[in-house]
Design a protein around this motif. Sequence first.
Motif, PDB file in Angstrom:
ATOM      1  N   GLY A 183      40.001  47.836  28.005  1.00  0.00           N
ATOM      2  CA  GLY A 183      38.906  47.898  28.971  1.00  0.00           C
ATOM      3  C   GLY A 183      37.704  48.630  28.405  1.00  0.00           C
ATOM      4  O   GLY A 183      36.560  48.277  28.683  1.00  0.00           O
ATOM      5  N   ALA A 205      33.870  46.908  27.694  1.00  0.00           N
ATOM      6  CA  ALA A 205      32.645  47.447  28.285  1.00  0.00           C
ATOM      7  C   ALA A 205      31.421  47.092  27.449  1.00  0.00           C
ATOM      8  O   ALA A 205      30.293  47.168  27.929  1.00  0.00           O
ATOM      9  CB  ALA A 205      32.763  48.961  28.420  1.00  0.00           C
ATOM     10  N   ALA A 256      27.687  41.315  30.328  1.00  0.00           N
ATOM     11  CA  ALA A 256      28.025  40.523  31.515  1.00  0.00           C
ATOM     12  C   ALA A 256      26.902  39.548  31.880  1.00  0.00           C
ATOM     13  O   ALA A 256      27.165  38.419  32.295  1.00  0.00           O
ATOM     14  CB  ALA A 256      28.335  41.441  32.691  1.00  0.00           C
ATOM     15  N   GLY A 304      27.331  35.631  32.342  1.00  0.00           N
ATOM     16  CA  GLY A 304      26.931  35.017  33.617  1.00  0.00           C
ATOM     17  C   GLY A 304      25.937  33.890  33.387  1.00  0.00           C
ATOM     18  O   GLY A 304      26.044  32.816  33.992  1.00  0.00           O
ATOM     19  N   THR A 315      27.717  30.958  32.066  1.00  0.00           N
ATOM     20  CA  THR A 315      28.487  30.275  33.127  1.00  0.00           C
ATOM     21  C   THR A 315      27.555  29.362  33.918  1.00  0.00           C
ATOM     22  O   THR A 315      27.895  28.209  34.209  1.00  0.00           O
ATOM     23  CB  THR A 315      29.148  31.304  34.074  1.00  0.00           C
ATOM     24  N   ASP A 365      34.165  23.599  30.497  1.00  0.00           N
ATOM     25  CA  ASP A 365      33.584  24.439  31.541  1.00  0.00           C
ATOM     26  C   ASP A 365      34.676  25.279  32.220  1.00  0.00           C
ATOM     27  O   ASP A 365      34.517  26.494  32.427  1.00  0.00           O
ATOM     28  CB  ASP A 365      32.885  23.518  32.563  1.00  0.00           C
ATOM     29  N   VAL A 366      35.798  24.654  32.548  1.00  0.00           N
ATOM     30  CA  VAL A 366      36.900  25.352  33.230  1.00  0.00           C
ATOM     31  C   VAL A 366      37.454  26.484  32.345  1.00  0.00           C
ATOM     32  O   VAL A 366      37.720  27.586  32.835  1.00  0.00           O
ATOM     33  CB  VAL A 366      38.037  24.357  33.613  1.00  0.00           C
ATOM     34  N   ILE A 416      35.170  29.319  32.617  1.00  0.00           N
ATOM     35  CA  ILE A 416      35.285  29.954  33.941  1.00  0.00           C
ATOM     36  C   ILE A 416      36.375  31.032  33.908  1.00  0.00           C
ATOM     37  O   ILE A 416      36.248  32.069  34.565  1.00  0.00           O
ATOM     38  CB  ILE A 416      35.564  28.878  35.022  1.00  0.00           C
ATOM     39  N   PHE A 417      37.439  30.816  33.102  1.00  0.00           N
ATOM     40  CA  PHE A 417      38.498  31.828  32.991  1.00  0.00           C
ATOM     41  C   PHE A 417      38.160  32.894  31.950  1.00  0.00           C
ATOM     42  O   PHE A 417      38.492  34.071  32.130  1.00  0.00           O
ATOM     43  CB  PHE A 417      39.841  31.160  32.667  1.00  0.00           C
ATOM     44  N   PHE A 456      35.247  34.026  31.206  1.00  0.00           N
ATOM     45  CA  PHE A 456      34.166  34.884  31.701  1.00  0.00           C
ATOM     46  C   PHE A 456      34.681  36.153  32.403  1.00  0.00           C
ATOM     47  O   PHE A 456      34.332  37.266  31.989  1.00  0.00           O
ATOM     48  CB  PHE A 456      33.230  34.053  32.599  1.00  0.00           C
ATOM     49  N   PRO A 457      35.526  36.050  33.432  1.00  0.00           N
ATOM     50  CA  PRO A 457      36.012  37.300  34.049  1.00  0.00           C
ATOM     51  C   PRO A 457      36.906  38.117  33.116  1.00  0.00           C
ATOM     52  O   PRO A 457      36.888  39.344  33.153  1.00  0.00           O
ATOM     53  CB  PRO A 457      36.797  36.831  35.277  1.00  0.00           C
ATOM     54  N   LEU A 458      37.685  37.440  32.264  1.00  0.00           N
ATOM     55  CA  LEU A 458      38.599  38.174  31.380  1.00  0.00           C
ATOM     56  C   LEU A 458      37.852  39.031  30.366  1.00  0.00           C
ATOM     57  O   LEU A 458      38.245  40.164  30.088  1.00  0.00           O
ATOM     58  CB  LEU A 458      39.502  37.187  30.629  1.00  0.00           C
ATOM     59  N   ILE A 461      33.929  40.619  32.836  1.00  0.00           N
ATOM     60  CA  ILE A 461      33.933  41.284  34.146  1.00  0.00           C
ATOM     61  C   ILE A 461      34.991  42.380  34.218  1.00  0.00           C
ATOM     62  O   ILE A 461      34.721  43.480  34.714  1.00  0.00           O
ATOM     63  CB  ILE A 461      34.190  40.256  35.280  1.00  0.00           C
ATOM     64  N   ALA A 462      36.211  42.094  33.736  1.00  0.00           N
ATOM     65  CA  ALA A 462      37.306  43.078  33.834  1.00  0.00           C
ATOM     66  C   ALA A 462      37.099  44.169  32.794  1.00  0.00           C
ATOM     67  O   ALA A 462      37.392  43.970  31.624  1.00  0.00           O
ATOM     68  CB  ALA A 462      38.642  42.380  33.626  1.00  0.00           C
ATOM     69  N   LYS A 463      36.557  45.313  33.223  1.00  0.00           N
ATOM     70  CA  LYS A 463      36.238  46.388  32.279  1.00  0.00           C
ATOM     71  C   LYS A 463      36.937  47.692  32.655  1.00  0.00           C
ATOM     72  O   LYS A 463      37.429  47.817  33.729  1.00  0.00           O
ATOM     73  CB  LYS A 463      34.726  46.596  32.228  1.00  0.00           C
TER      74      LYS A 463
END
Lengths: 137, 192
Positions: free
Chosen positions: B52, B56, B60, B64, B67, B178-179, B182-183, B185-187, B190-192
């Motif tokens: 994490g 950081a 992001a 974004g 995406t 694209d799909v 989509i996975f 991106f958060p991994l 976003i998840a920090k």
Amino acid sequence: MSDTAENHHDSHPPKYYVKIWGFLLVLLVISLVGPELGIKWLTLITAFGIALVKAGMVCAYFMHMNIEKKYVWYILTATLLLLLVMFTGLAPDIMKPTGQNWENIYHEPTAEEWNAEQDAHGHGDGHAEDAHGDGGH
Amino acid sequence: MSHSVPIATTRSATGIPTSRLAVWWILASEVVIFGGLITCYLLFRLHHEAWGYEAAYTKAWAGGLNTFVLLTSSLFIVLAHQAAENKQTDKSFKYIWYTIGGGLIFMMVKAYEYTSEISHGFTLTKSVFWSFYYTATGLHGFHVLAGMVIMAIISFDVKKGKNLHRVECIGIYWHFVDVVWIFLFPLLYIAK
């Protein structure tokens, strides 16, 4: 045989797809704003829950899986089952930190230790605590 | 001159055109490739808090933006498919090239990110997190590039009104790319 004779006949107006795209963008904004609130469970929902919804919408409406033949579902389900087999095979090895015939010499650094190491090597210009819980990045 | 089509392209026991079925089989193998990577990442990420700290440093806003770009390019390729279905070849050609433009913007943003990260010392060998980051995003970027090249090749046939079914095939592939993002991106962002 016509080039498109067996392909999906798309009777939707362009507006239909633009609406779906608009909804996907709203979900994207939510997934970006969610972590800023600094609530861990909310971040999980807005990041990963929404990713699942977005992926589902792209598959269903853009890839036309909602009207695709069942064989495609069989193929994709089989691959997901293979992934599950891989996950269950790997998980015990990765997640279990102790064992009888081996010694775990890895030390998980604390935020302070990690920051000190970054400073010593001159990496980046931020610190680990900036990234935790408060949504900072 | 008579024109014969190979029997494999006309036979369809499943009711799915052979070309589209082939794309689904390709995607099945891609699910295992990207799914395997993401599964391993999740296992390690859940077990190592320090990942994490590393995450950081990913941008992001750039993730974004990319995406947004990929979702928009997905819209363009589905509109290209729709235009091809209606035999509007010029319109389909135009939307295919809009999609390629989206891919180009995606690659430019990614190049900017890589440059920034590498210049700050976050290289492929810095840690396992960064190894995963470059492997996953690099492999994904390669798929974006491959999609752009294939779209460019088929677009000229489409303009002539030939092989219009290929627009749907490349569209399915592009949506899958694209799909995957989509996975990722958060991994990664976003998840920090």
